[in-house]
Design an enzyme around this catalytic site. Structure first.
Site, short mmCIF file in Angstrom:
data_model
loop_
_atom_site.label_atom_id
_atom_site.label_comp_id
_atom_site.label_asym_id
_atom_site.label_seq_id
_atom_site.Cartn_x
_atom_site.Cartn_y
_atom_site.Cartn_z
N ASP A 232 0.86 -1.20 0.00
CA ASP A 232 0.00 0.00 0.00
C ASP A 232 0.89 1.24 0.00
O ASP A 232 2.05 1.15 -0.41
CB ASP A 232 -0.95 -0.04 1.20
N HIS A 255 2.02 1.83 -3.21
CA HIS A 255 1.10 2.78 -3.85
C HIS A 255 1.65 4.20 -3.87
O HIS A 255 0.95 5.13 -4.20
CB HIS A 255 -0.27 2.74 -3.15
#
Ligand code: NAG
Ligand code: NAG
Ligand code: NAG
Length: 409
Positions: A232, A255
């Site tokens: 993430d 991310h």
């Protein structure tokens, strides 16, 4: 010399030598003694480095002793693997700085039933902390990841965070590794004056919500010289933060480096002052991103500078997304009310794996104000096709220097 004089000298020499020796040794012994008094080895409190016995009470015992000492007391975790159940290192402490030196590996239990709280290990209400030692926090997340429904469902039960810092001030966190957290690796919440450097964070690309470092409600937090590879966000800067700095961070997979998400909850505080510089993103879904929800309460985010950033095969190198929706659908009754202003992107270069390398999707209710694009050079991975920039609802944008793709502001 007569016999009695010789004897007298002999008799004096011994005590004299002994006295000399004592003088020589005294300072050493003294230093040793004070250091020993201030070092709390978790082994002396019953920690067992077999990777199975529960060593949490031993860590807690060492902490509680160290916390009552003046000066610079130290909790010491020697090499070895220690199984540690959820634990709170709670202050305030008496010392100027409490040192927690972890040389070994702290291993979390796999059983989720053992976690009653939001996190595995928490540092709370401490002014003056040095957390270091070259050791590792192993969250043992792999068994828990399949039980995480948060990527699909809004009202999900969250899994335990590995390390949380709450109301901690004047802290340095350095030379440590966090591996395979069950949920986020680290949260810095309502803290100030925090320095993190030489931190390694590692979890697989497909592990859900294993964000690297999330910062919320904090002031003057600096992260530098660190490597973050997760499933993430590498670093996320949430509501209520002021003067955050991120430099020389290598991010990927993951991310990217994000502000947000903002505007999810009522009463969120504004964000102001963020400097991201000299970072490299490799194979991430986003590079530098600002994400806000639609139908949000009113707040603001301002004074951000993203500079000297290298994008190596990043899907969305520069992205403002004010229609952030990680689920199938989100409440889109009205536009985002998070006002973004004074956002600078400077010297950002590299390769985009999607055609739209620069995307500024701002809110039509509160357009982005004063966005700068200076010296941008982002190419689409398929070199024969030019990269694009796409903007909506940007006012007062300026661009300067060479800007590729051609600016849309
Ligand atoms: C911690 O920082 C605050 C300011 O944020 C300062 O007032 C305080 O004296 C500092 N404490 C120590 C121990 O340095
Ligand atoms: C944040 O940084 C700015 C500029 O360096 C400074 O003027 C301001 O006082 C800082 N605010 C806080 C809360 O540290
Ligand atoms: C980035 O790092 C380089 C080399 O270490 C340095 O020359 C440059 O000033 C840095 N940029 C910023 C904005 O700090």
């Amino acid at each position: 010399m007569n016999w009695s004089l010789k004897k007298a000298m002999r008799e004096m020499a011994l005590p004299f030598l002994a006295f000399l020796l004592l003088l020589l040794l005294l300072p050493i012994c003294n230093v040793d003694a004070t250091q020993a008094n201030n070092v709390f080895n978790v082994r002396d409190f019953g920690a067992v480095a077999d990777g199975e016995s529960d060593s949490s009470q031993a860590l807690l015992g060492a902490w509680e002793k160290a916390c009552t000492q003046e000066g610079r007391p130290r909790v010491y975790v020697p090499k070895g693997v220690y199984m540690v159940k959820p634990l709170v290192f709670k202050g305030p402490c008496k010392g100027h700085v409490v040192v927690v030196q972890i040389k070994g590996v702290l291993k979390a239990p796999k059983e989720l039933s053992l976690f009653n709280d939001e996190q595995w290990i928490k540092f709370e209400q401490i002014d003056g902390l040095l957390l270091t030692g070259g050791g590792m926090f192993d969250g043992q997340g792999a068994a828990a990841w399949p039980q995480n429904k948060c990527p699909q469902k809004k009202d999900c039960k969250t899994l335990p965070i590995s390390i949380k810092f709450g109301h901690v001030t004047n802290a340095t966190i350095r030379s440590l590794t966090s591996l395979n957290s069950k949920f986020f690796h680290m949260i810095i919440f309502k803290c100030s004056n925090i320095n993190l450097h030489h931190i390694q964070i590692k979890a697989p690309e497909n592990s859900p919500n294993t964000d690297g470092i999330h910062i919320g409600g904090s002031t003057r937090v600096a992260i530098r010289n660190s490597n973050i590879a997760t499933g993430d966000d590498c670093v996320s800067v949430g509501p209520g933060n002021r003067n955050i700095s991120i430099s020389k961070v290598f991010c990927g997979p993951g991310h990217g480096i994000s502000v947000g998400s903002l505007g999810k909850y009522a009463g969120e505080e504004d964000v102001s002052g963020l400097r991201v510089r000299n970072c490299t993103l490799t194979g991430t879904t986003n590079g530098v991103r600002i994400k806000t929800w639609q139908s949000s309460p009113r707040s603001s985010a301002s004074n951000f500078m993203f500079e000297d950033i290298l994008m190596r095969d990043v899907r969305n190198p520069i992205i403002i997304d004010q229609k952030y929706c990680p689920y199938e659908s989100c409440d889109a009754t009205f536009p985002s009310m998070v006002k973004l202003s004074n956002i600078k992107f400077r010297n950002i270069r590299g390769i985009s794996t999607s055609k739209v390398a620069v995307e500024l999707l701002c809110s039509k209710a509160v357009p982005c104000q004063n966005v700068e694009l200076r010296d941008i050079n982002l190419k689409y991975i398929e070199h024969s096709v030019p990269a694009l920039a796409s903007c909506s609802n940007v006012v007062g944008g300026v661009s300067s220097g060479l800007v590729v793709p051609p600016p849309c502001i």
